[in-house]
Design a protein around this motif. Structure first.
Motif, mmCIF file in Angstrom:
data_model
loop_
_atom_site.group_PDB
_atom_site.id
_atom_site.type_symbol
_atom_site.label_atom_id
_atom_site.label_comp_id
_atom_site.label_asym_id
_atom_site.label_seq_id
_atom_site.Cartn_x
_atom_site.Cartn_y
_atom_site.Cartn_z
ATOM 1 N N ILE A 41 1.022 -1.208 0.115
ATOM 2 C CA ILE A 41 -0.167 -0.050 -0.225
ATOM 3 C C ILE A 41 0.858 1.225 0.113
ATOM 4 O O ILE A 41 1.788 1.529 0.919
ATOM 5 C CB ILE A 41 -0.887 0.124 1.230
ATOM 6 N N ASP A 46 -4.471 4.919 -2.085
ATOM 7 C CA ASP A 46 -4.259 3.579 -2.254
ATOM 8 C C ASP A 46 -4.952 2.428 -1.430
ATOM 9 O O ASP A 46 -5.759 1.890 -1.674
ATOM 10 C CB ASP A 46 -2.842 3.051 -2.508
ATOM 11 N N HIS A 50 -8.283 0.085 -1.962
ATOM 12 C CA HIS A 50 -8.326 -1.552 -1.558
ATOM 13 C C HIS A 50 -9.303 -1.792 -0.560
ATOM 14 O O HIS A 50 -10.065 -2.871 -0.546
ATOM 15 C CB HIS A 50 -6.825 -1.801 -1.074
ATOM 16 N N TYR A 53 -12.513 -1.733 -2.629
ATOM 17 C CA TYR A 53 -12.594 -3.132 -3.160
ATOM 18 C C TYR A 53 -12.910 -4.212 -2.430
ATOM 19 O O TYR A 53 -14.004 -5.042 -2.702
ATOM 20 C CB TYR A 53 -11.212 -3.376 -3.665
ATOM 21 N N MET A 100 -9.668 -1.266 -10.927
ATOM 22 C CA MET A 100 -9.075 -2.269 -10.149
ATOM 23 C C MET A 100 -9.458 -3.728 -10.901
ATOM 24 O O MET A 100 -10.642 -4.117 -10.792
ATOM 25 C CB MET A 100 -9.407 -2.369 -8.704
#
Length: 103
Positions: A41, A46, A50, A53, A100
């Motif tokens: 990371i 970022d 994540h 996600y 992503m």
């Protein structure tokens, strides 16, 4: 490798035969991820992408209608911490994760 009792009660090594190894591999094929990549990371943005996600993944795969509906998610703790609104991800895929391609 299995351990069994040999002569005199002492443990001895027994190698798994090929058919047993193949059977175990077949059972595990749907459990383990086929590919893996390491990612460090880089910054807070970022990290946020994540987290988005991860929290949206059950919806993406049809396991839940929204992140809040998935009972096994850290999303609930993130909502309690004030990081997400409880309705986040209810209306389509969040913009932060469009690009992503992890799966």
């Amino acid at each position: 490798m299995l351990i069994s009792q040999g002569d005199g009660g002492k443990p001895r090594n027994m190698s798994l035969n090929v058919s047993v190894q193949m059977e175990i591999a077949q059972e595990n094929k749907d459990v383990w991820q086929r590919r893996f990549w390491e990612h460090c990371i880089r910054n807070e943005e970022d990290w946020q992408r994540h987290m988005d996600y991860i929290h949206y993944n059950p919806v993406k795969h049809g396991l839940s209608s929204s992140p809040a509906q998935w009972p096994h998610s850290s999303f609930h703790k993130a909502v309690a911490a004030g990081w997400y609104d409880v309705n986040w991800g209810n209306i389509g895929q969040p913009e932060t994760i469009y690009q992503m391609e992890m799966e």
